[in-house]
Design a protein around this motif. Structure first.
Motif, PDB file in Angstrom:
ATOM      1  N   ARG A 208       0.843  -1.202   0.000  1.00 36.02           N
ATOM      2  CA  ARG A 208       0.000   0.000   0.000  1.00 36.02           C
ATOM      3  C   ARG A 208       0.881   1.255   0.000  1.00 36.02           C
ATOM      4  N   ILE A 209       1.931   1.241   0.813  1.00 35.52           N
ATOM      5  CA  ILE A 209       2.846   2.382   0.874  1.00 35.52           C
ATOM      6  C   ILE A 209       3.560   2.552  -0.465  1.00 35.52           C
TER       7      ILE A 209
ATOM      8  N   THR B 260       2.401   1.839  -3.387  1.00 32.47           N
ATOM      9  CA  THR B 260       1.437   2.456  -4.307  1.00 32.47           C
ATOM     10  C   THR B 260       1.320   3.956  -4.049  1.00 32.47           C
ATOM     11  N   GLN B 261       1.261   4.339  -2.767  1.00 27.05           N
ATOM     12  CA  GLN B 261       1.187   5.758  -2.406  1.00 27.05           C
ATOM     13  C   GLN B 261       2.438   6.496  -2.869  1.00 27.05           C
TER      14      GLN B 261
ATOM     15  N   LYS C  82       2.299   7.111  -6.601  1.00 33.36           N
ATOM     16  CA  LYS C  82       1.355   8.194  -6.931  1.00 33.36           C
ATOM     17  C   LYS C  82       1.915   9.561  -6.553  1.00 33.36           C
ATOM     18  N   ALA C  83       2.721   9.597  -5.492  1.00 32.87           N
ATOM     19  CA  ALA C  83       3.275  10.867  -5.017  1.00 32.87           C
ATOM     20  C   ALA C  83       4.528  11.280  -5.787  1.00 32.87           C
TER      21      ALA C  83
ATOM     22  N   SER D  88       9.582   1.093   1.476  1.00 32.02           N
ATOM     23  CA  SER D  88       8.174   0.782   1.759  1.00 32.02           C
ATOM     24  C   SER D  88       8.080  -0.286   2.842  1.00 32.02           C
TER      25      SER D  88
ATOM     26  N   LYS E   1       7.231  12.758   1.379  1.00 34.96           N
ATOM     27  CA  LYS E   1       6.317  12.645   0.233  1.00 34.96           C
ATOM     28  C   LYS E   1       4.991  11.983   0.588  1.00 34.96           C
ATOM     29  N   VAL E   2       5.045  11.024   1.485  1.00 35.50           N
ATOM     30  CA  VAL E   2       3.876  10.200   1.803  1.00 35.50           C
ATOM     31  C   VAL E   2       3.544  10.326   3.290  1.00 35.50           C
ATOM     32  N   LYS E   3       2.287  10.520   3.591  1.00 31.09           N
ATOM     33  CA  LYS E   3       1.873  10.636   4.993  1.00 31.09           C
ATOM     34  C   LYS E   3       1.804   9.244   5.611  1.00 31.09           C
ATOM     35  N   ILE E   4       2.698   9.000   6.543  1.00 31.33           N
ATOM     36  CA  ILE E   4       2.751   7.706   7.231  1.00 31.33           C
ATOM     37  C   ILE E   4       2.810   7.962   8.727  1.00 31.33           C
TER      38      ILE E   4
END
Length: 202
Positions: free
Chosen positions: A38-39, A41-42, A45-46, A61, A99-102
């Motif tokens: 899932r990460i 994929t995010q 996209k980012a 990831s 870049k990705v909200k985690i």
């Protein structure tokens, strides 16, 4: 990985295959591998993957999923499983977080002690002593805001001081924490617990 990526479908399949391969090599539960996917994929996209290889994105990831789900795996372990330099991996991980909200919860240093100890082939009594040291510093709220791997590494060093089984350099390599940080944590913990420092490490 062999061959040329000819389509988005090929890219996604390679990513899935590598996530599963690395996840299995690290003995990760399926739920963690799924979260890593899932990460990934995010991240795609980012725009994180632009200019980066599939493997570096797979690696970060998986590390992010482990941190998010509080499954203790060191950057060194993931570095070995992916054959990516751990310094490069650490930089890419920090870039991913921008870049990705985690949601990355605070890890308990004790969760790292056994894994690091096993990677260093330390006996059970040393690992137990290091875990006791971590528990002592946790009670003093020393661990708040500090890297758990650094605290775990320092606790292991203190537990092995009499036997000289490992060096600060060996611990630093396994934990991907600098020797300077290990030495600083060592000094702070020794002072906190009222223990006498080794004069060579002052």
């Amino acid at each position: 990985m062999k061959g040329t990526i000819t389509s988005r479908k090929d890219y996604d399949q390679i990513a899935i295959d590598e996530l599963e391969r690395v996840g299995n090599a690290l003995n990760l539960p399926k739920v963690v591998i799924d979260e890593a996917a899932r990460i990934f994929t995010q991240a795609t996209k980012a725009g994180f993957t632009r200019g980066r290889s599939i493997m570096i994105t797979v690696a970060v990831s998986i590390y992010a999923a482990c941190r998010e789900m509080k499954v203790p795996r060191t950057i060194e372990e993931i570095s070995k499983a992916t054959r990516i330099d751990n310094v490069e991996l650490g930089k890419a991980y920090r870039a991913l977080l921008s870049k990705v909200k985690i949601e990355v919860p605070v890890m308990d240093p004790k969760d790292y002690v056994e894994r690091i100890g096993r990677m260093l082939n330390l006996p059970d009594e040393i690992i137990k002593r290091a875990e006791e040291i971590v528990e002592q510093v946790k009670k003093a709220e020393y661990t708040v805001g500090k890297d758990p791997a650094g605290i775990a590494g320092a606790a292991i060093y203190i537990a092995t001081m009499d036997s000289g089984l490992v060096t600060q350099r060996q611990i630093a390599k396994i934990t991907n924490v600098t020797e300077v940080t290990i030495r600083s944590r060592y000094k702070e913990i020794m002072d906190l617990l009222g223990l006498k420092r080794d004069t060579k490490n002052v």
